[in-house]
Design an enzyme around this catalytic site. Structure first.
Site, mmCIF file in Angstrom:
data_model
loop_
_atom_site.group_PDB
_atom_site.id
_atom_site.type_symbol
_atom_site.label_atom_id
_atom_site.label_comp_id
_atom_site.label_asym_id
_atom_site.label_seq_id
_atom_site.Cartn_x
_atom_site.Cartn_y
_atom_site.Cartn_z
ATOM 1 N N GLU A 98 5.262 -2.847 -14.032
ATOM 2 C CA GLU A 98 6.720 -2.935 -14.224
ATOM 3 C C GLU A 98 7.389 -1.565 -14.310
ATOM 4 O O GLU A 98 8.335 -1.364 -15.056
ATOM 5 C CB GLU A 98 7.061 -3.758 -15.477
ATOM 6 N N GLY A 140 4.760 1.200 -4.056
ATOM 7 C CA GLY A 140 4.438 0.699 -5.382
ATOM 8 C C GLY A 140 5.682 0.731 -6.245
ATOM 9 O O GLY A 140 6.495 -0.185 -6.248
ATOM 10 N N SER A 141 5.871 1.841 -6.957
ATOM 11 C CA SER A 141 7.076 1.979 -7.777
ATOM 12 C C SER A 141 8.333 2.071 -6.920
ATOM 13 O O SER A 141 9.408 1.639 -7.327
ATOM 14 C CB SER A 141 6.963 3.225 -8.662
ATOM 15 N N PRO A 166 0.809 -1.225 0.000
ATOM 16 C CA PRO A 166 0.000 0.000 0.000
ATOM 17 C C PRO A 166 0.845 1.279 0.000
ATOM 18 O O PRO A 166 0.453 2.284 -0.590
ATOM 19 C CB PRO A 166 -0.827 -0.128 1.283
ATOM 20 N N ARG A 195 -17.973 2.097 -42.578
ATOM 21 C CA ARG A 195 -18.931 3.051 -42.005
ATOM 22 C C ARG A 195 -19.092 4.255 -42.930
ATOM 23 O O ARG A 195 -18.113 4.871 -43.331
ATOM 24 C CB ARG A 195 -18.432 3.501 -40.623
ATOM 25 N N GLN A 225 -10.519 13.163 -44.583
ATOM 26 C CA GLN A 225 -9.125 13.538 -44.379
ATOM 27 C C GLN A 225 -8.675 13.343 -42.934
ATOM 28 O O GLN A 225 -7.579 12.815 -42.677
ATOM 29 C CB GLN A 225 -8.916 14.997 -44.797
ATOM 30 N N GLN A 235 -12.429 7.043 -30.809
ATOM 31 C CA GLN A 235 -12.931 8.252 -31.444
ATOM 32 C C GLN A 235 -13.474 7.957 -32.844
ATOM 33 O O GLN A 235 -14.495 8.500 -33.255
ATOM 34 C CB GLN A 235 -11.820 9.302 -31.518
ATOM 35 N N ILE A 236 -12.805 7.082 -33.576
ATOM 36 C CA ILE A 236 -13.280 6.707 -34.906
ATOM 37 C C ILE A 236 -14.588 5.934 -34.822
ATOM 38 O O ILE A 236 -15.501 6.119 -35.641
ATOM 39 C CB ILE A 236 -12.200 5.895 -35.650
ATOM 40 N N SER A 262 5.208 5.135 -16.077
ATOM 41 C CA SER A 262 5.877 5.919 -17.124
ATOM 42 C C SER A 262 6.809 6.964 -16.529
ATOM 43 O O SER A 262 7.902 7.214 -17.057
ATOM 44 C CB SER A 262 4.833 6.597 -18.020
#
Length: 383
Positions: free
Chosen positions: A369, A140-141, A137, A274, A285, A342-343, A372
């Site tokens: 692991e 972590g990292s 707890p 679509r 575009q 989004q597409i 970032s």
């Protein structure tokens, strides 16, 4: 489904891979494709049970056989190819495979001959589940902040404390546990232990996650282990943990690549069929630009991952390459999945749809692991 949808064939033809890797890519890609229909109907409301089932399936198929000390070992490029294919097809299959690999790697690389003979065959045939119990707890990292204690008692130790967010913790038959033995300040006071997952005093409490996972909090209450449980050198626990996590980073990049390639394929195929504004989405575009950006990110992630695994297999200095691959691939995968949603528009938000599942599944890889932010500091230190 052809393996070329899982892997970039142009990357596989590079000298970073050999014919054995290319054959493996075909084999694991086809094996996963053969199970895609069955995996699509998995009931993930009980991820622990699914994890057990998938481990059995992976073991029977021989995908874990290299964990057995009597079998030829696997290089990192092969591990990455397996993770990429599994992640492309089924998140929980990749999850079970990866945790089994992590646990076995700690024992194989740092264990005694007796420990390897005792623990690895069961992990290799999928009849026993492993867990790497590092995080807490408040740690972590920053693993050096671990406080779970292993107090000397006769010639053994007594473990007390809590480990949290432990993958496969609720089904583990064997746990690699990082504990404080007090041999020195900070990281010098940590030791790793091999602990029976069913030891008296060890309790596992499942933890829910945004994507189904066999995940748990482990509570150690006067858990007794003998001297044979020490993994590696006493006081060198952090060295063991970081060694395993460092090598695993390239495989996390590979898994991210698998998720991202599937997301891209789904978005591309949707855009081609679509209709919007009297045309296909793929003719617009901005959609074309989005797909192009995804393709560039996939290519970069694939090359960085291949370089990291290749450098490791050849014995080169790989730490920075692995960290770079992990950072870029996981961040890029998150962006690719987000752009894919989004597409799809509202259709990508439907609960239980492939895109919605991918959106939840990909998020954790930027934390596993090494987050970032931690990875960025590691890279900066190497400059």
């Amino acid at each position: 489904m052809s393996p070329s949808e899982v892997f970039d064939p142009d990357v596989l033809t590079l000298p970073l891979y050999d014919d054995a890797h290319r054959a493996l890519a075909d084999e694991i890609g086809q094996w996963c494709a053969d199970r895609a229909e069955a995996w699509a109907t998995l009931d993930t409301t009980d991820p622990a049970a699914v994890g057990r089932s998938l481990l059995t399936e992976l073991g029977r198929a021989g995908w874990l056989r290299h964990l057995d000390p009597d079998q030829p070992d696997s290089d990192l490029r092969s591990l990455c190819l397996r993770r990429q294919a599994l992640a492309y097809h089924e998140d929980l299959a990749d999850f079970a495979y990866s945790i089994q690999e992590l646990t076995a790697a700690a024992i194989a690389r740092h264990g005694t001959e007796e420990q390897r003979r005792r623990e690895l065959p069961g992990l290799a045939d999928g009849t026993r589940a492993g867990a790497l119990a590092l995080s807490e707890p408040g740690a972590g990292s920053d693993l050096a902040a671990a406080v779970l204690t292993a107090t000397p008692d006769g010639d053994g130790f007594v473990l007390n404390g809590t480990k949290s967010w432990i993958a496969q913790g609720d089904i583990a038959d064997v746990c690699v546990v990082l504990a404080r033995t007090g041999d020195g300040p900070g990281p010098l006071g940590l030791t790793t232990f091999v602990v029976d997952g069913n030891a008296p005093g060890l309790k596992a409490e499942p933890i829910g996650a945004i994507a189904p996972r066999s995940w748990a909090e482990l509570t150690f209450t006067d858990v007794r282990v003998g001297p044979e449980a020490v993994l590696g050198e006493r006081g060198q626990g952090l060295v063991v943990a970081l060694d395993i996590l460092e090598q695993a980073r390239a495989t996390v990049a590979a898994a991210a690549l698998g998720f991202a390639r599937r997301s891209f394929r789904l978005a591309r195929d949707h855009a081609r069929t679509r209709k919007a504004y009297g045309r296909r989405l793929a003719d617009l575009q901005l959609v074309r630009s989005s797909l192009a950006q995804m393709d560039v990110k996939l290519s970069a992630a694939a090359l960085l991952t291949a370089r990291a695994a290749w450098a490791t297999d050849l014995g080169h200095d790989h730490a920075k390459h692995s960290s770079t691959a992990k950072l870029y691939a996981t961040e890029a995968a998150g962006e690719i999945v987000d752009s894919s949603v989004q597409i799809f528009g509202a259709a990508g938000l439907v609960a239980g749809s492939p895109m919605e599942r991918l959106y939840r599944q990909i998020r954790s890889l930027r934390i596993y692991e090494g987050s970032s932010e931690v990875i960025e500091m590691t890279i900066a230190d190497a400059l």
